[in-house]
Design a protein around this motif. Structure first.
Motif, PDB file in Angstrom:
ATOM      1  N   LEU A  78      32.724  82.804  76.267  1.00  0.00           N
ATOM      2  CA  LEU A  78      33.904  83.568  76.694  1.00  0.00           C
ATOM      3  C   LEU A  78      34.199  83.329  78.166  1.00  0.00           C
ATOM      4  CD1 LEU A  78      33.293  86.990  74.881  1.00  0.00           C
ATOM      5  CD2 LEU A  78      35.077  85.323  74.346  1.00  0.00           C
ATOM      6  N   LEU A  79      33.135  83.255  78.947  1.00  0.00           N
ATOM      7  CA  LEU A  79      33.292  83.013  80.382  1.00  0.00           C
ATOM      8  C   LEU A  79      33.955  81.645  80.612  1.00  0.00           C
ATOM      9  CD1 LEU A  79      32.645  84.433  83.037  1.00  0.00           C
ATOM     10  CD2 LEU A  79      30.457  83.263  83.062  1.00  0.00           C
ATOM     11  N   LEU A  80      33.508  80.638  79.865  1.00  0.00           N
ATOM     12  CA  LEU A  80      34.133  79.318  79.972  1.00  0.00           C
ATOM     13  C   LEU A  80      35.589  79.358  79.515  1.00  0.00           C
ATOM     14  CD1 LEU A  80      31.318  76.962  78.591  1.00  0.00           C
ATOM     15  CD2 LEU A  80      32.139  77.077  80.949  1.00  0.00           C
ATOM     16  N   LEU A  81      35.851  80.128  78.474  1.00  0.00           N
ATOM     17  CA  LEU A  81      37.204  80.183  77.904  1.00  0.00           C
ATOM     18  C   LEU A  81      38.200  80.918  78.795  1.00  0.00           C
ATOM     19  CD1 LEU A  81      36.336  80.831  74.134  1.00  0.00           C
ATOM     20  CD2 LEU A  81      37.344  78.746  75.124  1.00  0.00           C
ATOM     21  N   THR A  82      37.711  81.694  79.759  1.00  0.00           N
ATOM     22  CA  THR A  82      38.653  82.322  80.702  1.00  0.00           C
ATOM     23  C   THR A  82      39.311  81.273  81.585  1.00  0.00           C
ATOM     24  OG1 THR A  82      36.902  82.742  82.331  1.00  0.00           O
ATOM     25  CG2 THR A  82      37.430  84.532  80.778  1.00  0.00           C
ATOM     26  N   ASN A  83      38.808  80.024  81.509  1.00  0.00           N
ATOM     27  CA  ASN A  83      39.429  78.907  82.236  1.00  0.00           C
ATOM     28  C   ASN A  83      40.020  77.867  81.284  1.00  0.00           C
ATOM     29  OD1 ASN A  83      38.786  79.721  84.989  1.00  0.00           O
ATOM     30  ND2 ASN A  83      36.651  79.339  84.430  1.00  0.00           N
ATOM     31  N   HIS A  84      40.229  78.259  80.042  1.00  0.00           N
ATOM     32  CA  HIS A  84      40.811  77.350  79.047  1.00  0.00           C
ATOM     33  C   HIS A  84      42.229  76.962  79.452  1.00  0.00           C
ATOM     34  CE1 HIS A  84      42.399  76.081  75.087  1.00  0.00           C
ATOM     35  NE2 HIS A  84      41.134  75.809  74.799  1.00  0.00           N
ATOM     36  N   SER A  85      42.684  75.829  78.966  1.00  0.00           N
ATOM     37  CA  SER A  85      44.014  75.329  79.335  1.00  0.00           C
ATOM     38  C   SER A  85      45.145  76.200  78.785  1.00  0.00           C
ATOM     39  CB  SER A  85      44.197  73.888  78.836  1.00  0.00           C
ATOM     40  OG  SER A  85      44.038  73.841  77.422  1.00  0.00           O
ATOM     41  N   ASN A  86      44.879  76.962  77.720  1.00  0.00           N
ATOM     42  CA  ASN A  86      45.910  77.811  77.115  1.00  0.00           C
ATOM     43  C   ASN A  86      45.828  79.237  77.664  1.00  0.00           C
ATOM     44  OD1 ASN A  86      46.591  79.888  74.753  1.00  0.00           O
ATOM     45  ND2 ASN A  86      47.879  78.080  74.481  1.00  0.00           N
ATOM     46  N   GLY A  87      46.954  79.749  78.150  1.00  0.00           N
ATOM     47  CA  GLY A  87      46.975  81.074  78.774  1.00  0.00           C
ATOM     48  C   GLY A  87      46.612  82.201  77.828  1.00  0.00           C
ATOM     49  N   VAL A  88      47.050  82.126  76.576  1.00  0.00           N
ATOM     50  CA  VAL A  88      46.749  83.178  75.598  1.00  0.00           C
ATOM     51  C   VAL A  88      45.253  83.224  75.318  1.00  0.00           C
ATOM     52  CG1 VAL A  88      47.104  83.940  73.214  1.00  0.00           C
ATOM     53  CG2 VAL A  88      49.052  83.126  74.563  1.00  0.00           C
ATOM     54  N   VAL A  89      44.634  82.066  75.211  1.00  0.00           N
ATOM     55  CA  VAL A  89      43.177  81.997  75.012  1.00  0.00           C
ATOM     56  C   VAL A  89      42.467  82.632  76.200  1.00  0.00           C
ATOM     57  CG1 VAL A  89      41.188  80.455  74.776  1.00  0.00           C
ATOM     58  CG2 VAL A  89      43.300  79.967  73.521  1.00  0.00           C
ATOM     59  N   ARG A  90      42.948  82.336  77.415  1.00  0.00           N
ATOM     60  CA  ARG A  90      42.333  82.927  78.612  1.00  0.00           C
ATOM     61  C   ARG A  90      42.426  84.453  78.557  1.00  0.00           C
ATOM     62  NH1 ARG A  90      45.200  78.729  81.160  1.00  0.00           N
ATOM     63  NH2 ARG A  90      46.589  80.042  82.431  1.00  0.00           N
ATOM     64  N   CYS A  91      43.595  84.965  78.158  1.00  0.00           N
ATOM     65  CA  CYS A  91      43.792  86.425  78.097  1.00  0.00           C
ATOM     66  C   CYS A  91      42.855  87.076  77.083  1.00  0.00           C
ATOM     67  CB  CYS A  91      45.245  86.747  77.742  1.00  0.00           C
ATOM     68  SG  CYS A  91      46.407  86.408  79.076  1.00  0.00           S
ATOM     69  N   TYR A  92      42.798  86.517  75.881  1.00  0.00           N
ATOM     70  CA  TYR A  92      41.946  87.111  74.850  1.00  0.00           C
ATOM     71  C   TYR A  92      40.464  86.997  75.220  1.00  0.00           C
ATOM     72  CZ  TYR A  92      45.343  88.237  71.161  1.00  0.00           C
ATOM     73  OH  TYR A  92      46.346  88.822  70.412  1.00  0.00           O
ATOM     74  N   SER A  93      40.083  85.905  75.856  1.00  0.00           N
ATOM     75  CA  SER A  93      38.682  85.719  76.251  1.00  0.00           C
ATOM     76  C   SER A  93      38.285  86.744  77.301  1.00  0.00           C
ATOM     77  CB  SER A  93      38.471  84.299  76.775  1.00  0.00           C
ATOM     78  OG  SER A  93      38.810  83.351  75.789  1.00  0.00           O
ATOM     79  N   PHE A  94      39.169  86.968  78.274  1.00  0.00           N
ATOM     80  CA  PHE A  94      38.883  87.973  79.296  1.00  0.00           C
ATOM     81  C   PHE A  94      38.853  89.364  78.676  1.00  0.00           C
ATOM     82  CE2 PHE A  94      40.221  90.909  82.701  1.00  0.00           C
ATOM     83  CZ  PHE A  94      39.161  90.707  83.571  1.00  0.00           C
ATOM     84  N   TRP A  95      39.773  89.628  77.749  1.00  0.00           N
ATOM     85  CA  TRP A  95      39.820  90.918  77.055  1.00  0.00           C
ATOM     86  C   TRP A  95      38.488  91.159  76.342  1.00  0.00           C
ATOM     87  CZ3 TRP A  95      44.539  92.330  73.425  1.00  0.00           C
ATOM     88  CH2 TRP A  95      44.413  93.658  72.995  1.00  0.00           C
ATOM     89  N   ALA A  96      37.993  90.124  75.651  1.00  0.00           N
ATOM     90  CA  ALA A  96      36.708  90.261  74.942  1.00  0.00           C
ATOM     91  C   ALA A  96      35.572  90.530  75.918  1.00  0.00           C
ATOM     92  CB  ALA A  96      36.436  88.988  74.134  1.00  0.00           C
ATOM     93  N   LEU A  97      35.580  89.847  77.054  1.00  0.00           N
ATOM     94  CA  LEU A  97      34.547  90.084  78.073  1.00  0.00           C
ATOM     95  C   LEU A  97      34.622  91.497  78.632  1.00  0.00           C
ATOM     96  CD1 LEU A  97      34.493  86.781  80.179  1.00  0.00           C
ATOM     97  CD2 LEU A  97      32.555  87.798  78.966  1.00  0.00           C
ATOM     98  N   ALA A  98      35.845  92.018  78.754  1.00  0.00           N
ATOM     99  CA  ALA A  98      36.046  93.354  79.327  1.00  0.00           C
ATOM    100  C   ALA A  98      35.486  94.455  78.434  1.00  0.00           C
ATOM    101  CB  ALA A  98      37.537  93.602  79.580  1.00  0.00           C
ATOM    102  N   LEU A  99      35.128  94.106  77.198  1.00  0.00           N
ATOM    103  CA  LEU A  99      34.510  95.081  76.297  1.00  0.00           C
ATOM    104  C   LEU A  99      32.994  95.170  76.537  1.00  0.00           C
ATOM    105  CD1 LEU A  99      36.471  94.063  73.078  1.00  0.00           C
ATOM    106  CD2 LEU A  99      36.830  96.121  74.444  1.00  0.00           C
ATOM    107  N   ASP A 100      32.483  94.267  77.367  1.00  0.00           N
ATOM    108  CA  ASP A 100      31.060  94.270  77.723  1.00  0.00           C
ATOM    109  C   ASP A 100      30.890  95.051  79.025  1.00  0.00           C
ATOM    110  OD1 ASP A 100      28.476  93.792  78.499  1.00  0.00           O
ATOM    111  OD2 ASP A 100      28.597  91.607  78.309  1.00  0.00           O
ATOM    112  N   LYS A 101      30.249  96.173  78.958  1.00  0.00           N
ATOM    113  CA  LYS A 101      30.099  97.053  80.124  1.00  0.00           C
ATOM    114  C   LYS A 101      29.267  96.427  81.244  1.00  0.00           C
ATOM    115  CE  LYS A 101      32.440 100.369  78.186  1.00  0.00           C
ATOM    116  NZ  LYS A 101      33.804 100.681  78.660  1.00  0.00           N
ATOM    117  N   ASN A 102      28.554  95.333  80.935  1.00  0.00           N
ATOM    118  CA  ASN A 102      27.725  94.690  81.951  1.00  0.00           C
ATOM    119  C   ASN A 102      28.371  93.444  82.553  1.00  0.00           C
ATOM    120  OD1 ASN A 102      25.482  96.502  81.601  1.00  0.00           O
ATOM    121  ND2 ASN A 102      25.049  95.452  79.665  1.00  0.00           N
TER     122      ASN A 102
END
Length: 494
Positions: A78-102
């Motif tokens: 997910l961390l790598l995907l926050t730098n993916h070439s597609n903006g929507v993928v970056r958004c969803y990847s960051f969203w998924a990471l934001a569900l991790d409290k750590n």
């Protein structure tokens, strides 16, 4: 010679080993084939969607793709995907990471304050576009409540605001950070420079908070780019609201008079009127009265008057009170905020105008009695608040209003009046309810009336409902008939 070759061979072997180990480390965090399949599905839809979209609130396939991402993709991926070439993928990847409290979200957000890729979004019925950097920031903004998503601490967000102000970027959050910045001596040259060099409109608004006479010409000369002759002053008007210096009055007056022959309205006018109202003097009263008599197109006049009304409420002042009364009485414009303010000034006058508001045939009286005011009469609904106020002080007129509304009210308004009758349990309204029930062809209307009548728990009334249904064929058609059957069955009415 052999020793030299041996040394070279050793060095090459060590280098190969290091490269091999390096590749091995990279492979441990590369994107798996399974993850790539999920990413490809997200890319194909190419829109950031919430869990319920459209009028029906259906879960879209794209959100199911996101759920797959959350469930099956590692934190490292997910961390790598926050730098993916597609903006929507970056958004969803960051969203998924934001569900991790750590997760360390702050460092990710900081790295994306220049992420200007536009993505399409849909949450509920609302479709929009947003820059990826803004999506990241909004998701973790501590002012937005969401128990599942980890938010930045207030200290982190303050630091982010500082970065947005001092580091060049084109995010909406950057403009917002500048506009909301607390004026300090240290910040002043930076803000002024943003106005002069970058023509930054948010910076102009912040600059005005310093109320520095040296900035008056800068504010007067400001005009947003790519606007027609009469537009481009939105931020200028906002700046004047912060800094109502007398040297701006002639500019405001000139721009006001330019609007009077327009055959369409502009959203800038509200800010223009707010700028005028911020002066709270006799000249401001004079200018706020202009649209009542000098607007050329009557269909545009209502926008001017509405903007005057909102501007006065934003700049409450005794000098403007007569204008507020006039706008309610003669222009029929009243809001809950305006009602509460006028009530605090003159309760008797507010009571009479409330009666006129809810009963068009009512003749306003000049009463001197101080009316009762109770906290429980206020609700979020203006019409209900006015009705409660009337019932508290004049039950006869209040009942007359309810009967009139039961006869004539639209579906949207009828429910509130039916609830009032249910709470009163007063048979005074029964004939009026049955009179409308006999003729209505609207299912929402007859269902509301039937439920109100049933609330009396009177067998004679229940039998009369059944008889009325036989005579009104509209009560036996389509979905309304089925809903009515359910209501009657639930209440054991046969």
């Amino acid at each position: 010679m052999n020793k030299f070759i041996l040394r070279i061979f050793t060095i090459i072997s060590v280098m190969i080993l290091l490269v091999t180990l390096s590749c091995s480390e990279k492979n441990s965090t590369k994107i798996s084939n399974e993850t790539n399949l999920i990413v490809q599905k997200i890319e194909k839809e190419n829109i950031v969607m919430g869990s319920a979209v459209g009028v029906a609130g259906i879960k879209p396939e794209q959100y199911e793709n996101f759920e797959e991402l959350k469930k099956n993709v590692s934190k490292e991926e997910l961390l790598l995907l926050t730098n993916h070439s597609n903006g929507v993928v970056r958004c969803y990847s960051f969203w998924a990471l934001a569900l991790d409290k750590n997760a360390n979200l702050f460092s990710i957000v900081k790295n994306h304050i220049n992420d200007n890729t536009q993505v399409e979004t849909q949450f509920g019925c609302i479709k929009s576009t947003e820059k990826v950097g803004d999506f990241f920031i909004n998701l973790v903004n501590p002012k937005y409540e969401d128990s599942e998503i980890k938010k930045l601490s207030q200290a982190e967000f303050n630091q982010l605001d500082s970065l947005l102000i001092y580091k060049k970027n084109n995010l909406y959050a950057g403009y917002e950070a500048i506009e909301n910045a607390v004026p300090t001596e240290y910040l002043y040259p930076k803000v002024r420079n943003l106005v002069i060099k970058n023509h930054n409109q948010s910076a102009l608004v912040t600059l005005s908070k310093y109320k520095n006479p040296n900035d008056i010409e800068l504010i007067l000369k400001n005009k947003a780019k790519d606007e027609d002759a009469e537009s481009g002053y939105y931020s200028t008007y906002q700046a004047i609201q912060n800094f109502p210096d007398s040297r701006f009055i002639s500019f405001l007056e000139k721009n006001l008079y330019q609007t009077l022959d327009n055959d369409h309205f502009s959203g800038e006018w509200l800010e223009l009127y707010k700028a005028i109202a911020s002066y709270k003097n006799q000249k401001a009263v004079e200018l706020l009265k202009v649209p009542f008599t000098k607007v050329q197109h009557q269909n545009i006049k209502e926008y001017h008057i509405k903007f005057v009304y909102e501007s006065i409420l934003a700049n409450k002042c005794k000098l403007y009170d007569d204008l507020l009364w006039n706008i309610w009485k003669n222009e029929d414009i009243i809001t809950l905020e305006g009602f509460q303010y006028l009530l605090s000034i003159n309760g008797a006058k507010t009571l009479e105008l409330s009666k006129k508001e809810l009963l068009s045939a009512y003749q306003i009286k000049n009463i001197q009695v101080t009316p009762k005011i109770e906290q429980k009469m206020f609700s979020e609904n203006l019409e209900e608040t006015m009705l409660n106020f009337i019932l508290l002080n004049d039950k006869v007129t209040g009942y007359h209003i309810i009967k009139d509304k039961i006869t004539n009210a639209s579906v949207a308004d009828l429910e509130m009046y039916c609830k009032k009758i249910t709470s009163f349990k007063d048979p005074y309204f029964n004939e009026t309810l049955f009179k409308r029930l006999k003729t209505t062809d609207n299912a929402y209307v007859y269902l509301a009336i039937v439920e109100t009548l049933i609330s009396f728990k009177d067998k004679l009334i229940n039998n009369r409902i059944l008889e009325t249904r036989k005579k009104n064929k509209n009560m036996n058609e389509n979905w309304g008939s089925e809903a009515l059957d359910e209501i009657l069955k639930k209440n054991n009415i046969k």
